[in-house]
Design an enzyme around this catalytic site. Sequence first.
Site, short mmCIF file in Angstrom:
data_model
loop_
_atom_site.label_atom_id
_atom_site.label_comp_id
_atom_site.label_asym_id
_atom_site.label_seq_id
_atom_site.Cartn_x
_atom_site.Cartn_y
_atom_site.Cartn_z
N GLN A 27 0.81 -1.22 0.00
CA GLN A 27 0.00 0.00 0.00
C GLN A 27 0.84 1.27 0.00
OE1 GLN A 27 -2.10 -1.34 3.66
NE2 GLN A 27 -3.99 -0.87 2.56
N TYR A 54 8.18 -9.43 5.38
CA TYR A 54 7.22 -8.44 4.93
C TYR A 54 7.47 -8.11 3.47
CZ TYR A 54 6.23 -7.56 9.92
OH TYR A 54 5.89 -7.70 11.25
N PRO A 214 -2.37 -3.00 17.42
CA PRO A 214 -3.15 -2.33 18.47
C PRO A 214 -4.61 -2.12 18.08
CG PRO A 214 -1.75 -0.75 17.34
CD PRO A 214 -1.32 -2.11 16.88
N ASN A 299 -3.59 8.44 14.85
CA ASN A 299 -3.07 7.50 15.85
C ASN A 299 -2.19 8.19 16.88
OD1 ASN A 299 -4.37 5.48 14.44
ND2 ASN A 299 -2.52 4.60 13.56
#
Length: 326
Positions: A27, A54, A214, A299
């Site tokens: 992304q 990743y 989270p 965030n």
Amino acid sequence: MQYRRLGRSGLQVSELSLGSWVTYHNQVDTGSAVELMAAARDAGINFFDNAEAYALGKSEEIMGQVFKQLGWGRHTYVVSTKFYWGIDKSGTTVNYKDTLNRKYLMQAIDGSLKRFGLDEIDLVYCHRPDPHTPIEETVRAMSDMITQGKAHYWGTSEWSADEIRAAWEIAERHHLHKPVMEQPQYHLFHRQRVEKDYARLYEDIGLGLTTWSPLASGLLTGKYRDGIPEGSRGALESMSWLREQLQEPQRNAAVAELGKIADELGCTLAQLAIAWINRNPRVSTVILGASKLSQLQDNLGALAVTPKLTPEILARIDAITLPLAK
């Protein structure tokens, strides 16, 4: 931004940090990563989390390019990677996939250093436990990475309390570098390991935590209450395995109730969920994930919410989420 010691080590990490799972390469391209990491750094974040697996190494490459472009002094940031799955694309995966054997680990660290373009990595993790390799072999290899100057601290991710203690005791017995930190999943619906299983390890061995997910992959933002939005993490084909739990009716109903508490506190659901983790003194840092600058900025607002979580508010949050937690 406050800074906390990583367990019993002398290293200090920002209470909020920025990770690259799912986002980088999938992304987020290099240009967007520059924008995100620069904004994170301006907010006081000094820890950036990554893993060999990743995007099959592309995430490390992108992060390495960002470090080079932004030109930060190497002493000013902390970077991590994790080993277990391997990224060998040749099809010859014997000794190089789903393992923590010495051959794989000593080659994996060199591969990560090359992709990052760095001389050393601050934190290296065993990304999952390997039941087929003796723990002593893994401990010695991880310790040797530090002795050779390729890493500074090592730890585990998603290991059981017994496995972590066994690794620590082997290192203690043989005067090797001990595991310092664990990277577990931790959020309002996933608590058992952090709050119960690891309870004695915090005092006994000084275990530090760098927690991930989270927001429960976005569930705790409320965006999945009416299905899977286009462009969301849940809409990615590579994340299709998440869709059922993202749309779980009981948890989404609980998220709606949490939204009422967030409204009372004048914050977003995401900020409430992150602040709830941040208020736990056992957590060294909460790893954030963001594909857009606006998400990261939202965030970061959790820092102002943490002091608002009174015992009364925490009790209300528990009443809503604890019955659905595991």
